[in-house]
Design a protein around this motif. Structure first.
Motif, mmCIF file in Angstrom:
data_model
loop_
_atom_site.group_PDB
_atom_site.id
_atom_site.type_symbol
_atom_site.label_atom_id
_atom_site.label_comp_id
_atom_site.label_asym_id
_atom_site.label_seq_id
_atom_site.Cartn_x
_atom_site.Cartn_y
_atom_site.Cartn_z
ATOM 1 N N SER A 67 0.837 -1.190 0.000
ATOM 2 C CA SER A 67 0.000 0.000 0.000
ATOM 3 C C SER A 67 0.877 1.247 0.000
ATOM 4 O O SER A 67 1.939 1.264 0.636
ATOM 5 N N PRO A 68 0.433 2.291 -0.669
ATOM 6 C CA PRO A 68 1.173 3.555 -0.610
ATOM 7 C C PRO A 68 0.930 4.324 0.686
ATOM 8 O O PRO A 68 1.596 5.346 0.926
ATOM 9 N N GLU A 69 -0.010 3.857 1.513
ATOM 10 C CA GLU A 69 -0.321 4.552 2.759
ATOM 11 C C GLU A 69 0.789 4.332 3.782
ATOM 12 O O GLU A 69 1.388 3.250 3.842
ATOM 13 N N PRO A 70 1.082 5.329 4.617
ATOM 14 C CA PRO A 70 2.173 5.196 5.591
ATOM 15 C C PRO A 70 1.802 4.262 6.742
ATOM 16 O O PRO A 70 0.605 4.028 7.007
ATOM 17 N N PRO A 71 2.799 3.719 7.424
ATOM 18 C CA PRO A 71 2.523 2.887 8.601
ATOM 19 C C PRO A 71 1.673 3.632 9.624
ATOM 20 O O PRO A 71 1.818 4.846 9.813
ATOM 21 N N GLY A 72 0.795 2.894 10.269
ATOM 22 C CA GLY A 72 -0.105 3.490 11.244
ATOM 23 C C GLY A 72 -1.448 3.899 10.666
ATOM 24 O O GLY A 72 -2.344 4.306 11.401
ATOM 25 N N THR A 73 -1.602 3.802 9.327
ATOM 26 C CA THR A 73 -2.872 4.124 8.681
ATOM 27 C C THR A 73 -3.815 2.933 8.764
ATOM 28 O O THR A 73 -3.390 1.777 8.680
ATOM 29 N N VAL A 74 -5.101 3.210 8.915
ATOM 30 C CA VAL A 74 -6.135 2.188 8.847
ATOM 31 C C VAL A 74 -6.739 2.217 7.448
ATOM 32 O O VAL A 74 -7.166 3.270 6.967
ATOM 33 N N VAL A 75 -6.745 1.067 6.777
ATOM 34 C CA VAL A 75 -7.356 0.940 5.452
ATOM 35 C C VAL A 75 -8.460 -0.102 5.542
ATOM 36 O O VAL A 75 -8.226 -1.228 5.986
ATOM 37 N N VAL A 76 -9.660 0.274 5.115
ATOM 38 C CA VAL A 76 -10.801 -0.636 5.127
ATOM 39 C C VAL A 76 -11.124 -1.030 3.696
ATOM 40 O O VAL A 76 -11.447 -0.174 2.863
ATOM 41 N N ASP A 77 -11.017 -2.305 3.408
ATOM 42 C CA ASP A 77 -11.369 -2.851 2.099
ATOM 43 C C ASP A 77 -12.802 -3.372 2.197
ATOM 44 O O ASP A 77 -13.045 -4.485 2.658
ATOM 45 N N THR A 78 -13.762 -2.549 1.763
ATOM 46 C CA THR A 78 -15.175 -2.911 1.913
ATOM 47 C C THR A 78 -15.582 -4.067 1.011
ATOM 48 O O THR A 78 -16.508 -4.804 1.337
ATOM 49 N N SER A 79 -14.895 -4.223 -0.125
ATOM 50 C CA SER A 79 -15.251 -5.298 -1.054
ATOM 51 C C SER A 79 -14.977 -6.668 -0.450
ATOM 52 O O SER A 79 -15.753 -7.605 -0.627
ATOM 53 N N ASN A 80 -13.863 -6.769 0.266
ATOM 54 C CA ASN A 80 -13.432 -8.067 0.791
ATOM 55 C C ASN A 80 -13.596 -8.195 2.301
ATOM 56 O O ASN A 80 -13.218 -9.203 2.878
ATOM 57 N N HIS A 81 -14.132 -7.154 2.944
ATOM 58 C CA HIS A 81 -14.457 -7.192 4.368
ATOM 59 C C HIS A 81 -13.228 -7.375 5.249
ATOM 60 O O HIS A 81 -13.222 -8.195 6.168
ATOM 61 N N PHE A 82 -12.199 -6.576 4.940
ATOM 62 C CA PHE A 82 -10.992 -6.572 5.753
ATOM 63 C C PHE A 82 -10.668 -5.149 6.186
ATOM 64 O O PHE A 82 -10.892 -4.191 5.437
ATOM 65 N N LEU A 83 -10.103 -5.033 7.371
ATOM 66 C CA LEU A 83 -9.511 -3.789 7.854
ATOM 67 C C LEU A 83 -8.030 -4.068 8.067
ATOM 68 O O LEU A 83 -7.663 -5.062 8.712
ATOM 69 N N TYR A 84 -7.181 -3.187 7.511
ATOM 70 C CA TYR A 84 -5.736 -3.326 7.636
ATOM 71 C C TYR A 84 -5.174 -2.187 8.476
ATOM 72 O O TYR A 84 -5.510 -1.017 8.261
ATOM 73 N N TRP A 85 -4.338 -2.546 9.419
ATOM 74 C CA TRP A 85 -3.554 -1.559 10.148
ATOM 75 C C TRP A 85 -2.139 -1.678 9.611
ATOM 76 O O TRP A 85 -1.460 -2.691 9.829
ATOM 77 N N ILE A 86 -1.692 -0.661 8.862
ATOM 78 C CA ILE A 86 -0.456 -0.753 8.098
ATOM 79 C C ILE A 86 0.767 -0.765 9.010
ATOM 80 O O ILE A 86 0.911 0.098 9.888
ATOM 81 N N TRP A 87 1.631 -1.762 8.784
ATOM 82 C CA TRP A 87 2.926 -1.820 9.434
ATOM 83 C C TRP A 87 3.998 -1.484 8.400
ATOM 84 O O TRP A 87 3.689 -1.169 7.257
ATOM 85 N N GLU A 88 5.248 -1.607 8.806
ATOM 86 C CA GLU A 88 6.374 -1.370 7.900
ATOM 87 C C GLU A 88 6.656 -2.626 7.078
ATOM 88 O O GLU A 88 6.112 -3.700 7.331
ATOM 89 N N ASN A 89 7.513 -2.435 6.060
ATOM 90 C CA ASN A 89 8.016 -3.558 5.255
ATOM 91 C C ASN A 89 6.904 -4.330 4.544
ATOM 92 O O ASN A 89 6.927 -5.564 4.466
ATOM 93 N N ASN A 90 5.918 -3.577 4.027
ATOM 94 C CA ASN A 90 4.848 -4.183 3.231
ATOM 95 C C ASN A 90 4.083 -5.273 3.994
ATOM 96 O O ASN A 90 3.770 -6.335 3.452
ATOM 97 N N THR A 91 3.808 -4.992 5.239
ATOM 98 C CA THR A 91 2.995 -5.902 6.043
ATOM 99 C C THR A 91 1.874 -5.110 6.709
ATOM 100 O O THR A 91 1.911 -3.877 6.773
ATOM 101 N N ALA A 92 0.892 -5.827 7.178
ATOM 102 C CA ALA A 92 -0.230 -5.193 7.877
ATOM 103 C C ALA A 92 -0.867 -6.202 8.812
ATOM 104 O O ALA A 92 -0.786 -7.418 8.597
ATOM 105 N N LEU A 93 -1.493 -5.687 9.846
ATOM 106 C CA LEU A 93 -2.313 -6.506 10.724
ATOM 107 C C LEU A 93 -3.727 -6.448 10.158
ATOM 108 O O LEU A 93 -4.304 -5.367 10.012
ATOM 109 N N ARG A 94 -4.258 -7.602 9.802
ATOM 110 C CA ARG A 94 -5.544 -7.659 9.120
ATOM 111 C C ARG A 94 -6.627 -8.180 10.061
ATOM 112 O O ARG A 94 -6.440 -9.151 10.776
#
Length: 214
Positions: A67-94
């Protein structure tokens, strides 16, 4: 004749009630299977989710996420019903989430400008128009409070959008389009996210998957 008519109507009502009772009992048993006791939290209790009944895809987990969003951003993917909390190194807590049903979806950027521990629930006027039997206020910690143990309030340009990230009383609704626009989470997950997101956290709600996940 009137007596016989009353007896007939009473008997019909009793028969209908007896037929419905097993169905209600089965529905209650099915719902209760999604819970596993109670959890104490800040002086209140919530029903602990029985994650053995939850599809593993909806459980909180670390994933690869581009994601182009910086770490610490919350991204909600409504199509797939996931919320991501962006971490570093192209990882996220889903997290698995429930999102707005048809006619109540919304998308765009927001910010968490308010957080509440065991929030009280005040249905908005629009919801009361659709469901006039709803209570006007449910105190925090009440068993019927649909926000659960935490709520994170979404704002844009200083104005409350009326949408929240919050818990749910219906764990089976995670992974579905069910809400009036708010993002539902398992109680355990919204407690976890609440601890990670300070006020000012940026939130992006996507209409379609705008980043790559694995």
């Amino acid at each position: 004749m009137e007596l016989n008519r009353r007896m007939l109507l009473g008997g019909a009502a009793a028969t209908a009630g007896s037929l419905l009772m097993p169905q209600v009992a089965q529905a209650n048993a099915a719902a209760n299977a999604y819970f596993n006791g109670y959890e104490e939290d800040a002086g209140y209790q919530f029903r602990r989710t029985n994650f053995n009944r939850i599809d593993p895809v909806w459980r909180r987990q670390m994933v690869k996420y581009f994601s182009p969003e910086p770490p610490g951003t919350v991204v909600v993917d409504t199509s797939n019903h996931f919320l991501y909390w962006i971490w570093e190194n192209n990882t996220a807590l889903r997290y698995g989430v429930g999102v707005g049903r048809e006619g109540f979806k919304w998308y765009g950027r927001a910010r968490i400008d308010r957080k509440a521990l065991w929030p009280r629930w005040v249905p908005p006027p629009e919801m009361l128009q659709r469901q006039p039997d709803l209570p006007r206020l449910v105190e925090g910690g009440a068993a019927n409070n649909p926000l659960g143990p935490r709520a994170l309030y979404l704002y844009r340009d200083g104005s409350d959008l009326g949408y929240r990230l919050h818990g749910t009383l219906e764990p089976w609704s995670i992974g579905h389009d069910v809400s009036s626009g708010c993002v539902r989470m398992f109680p355990e997950d919204v407690i976890d996210l609440y601890q990670r997101c300070p006020k000012g956290t940026a939130v992006l709600v996507l209409e379609h998957l705008g980043a790559g996940a694995g």
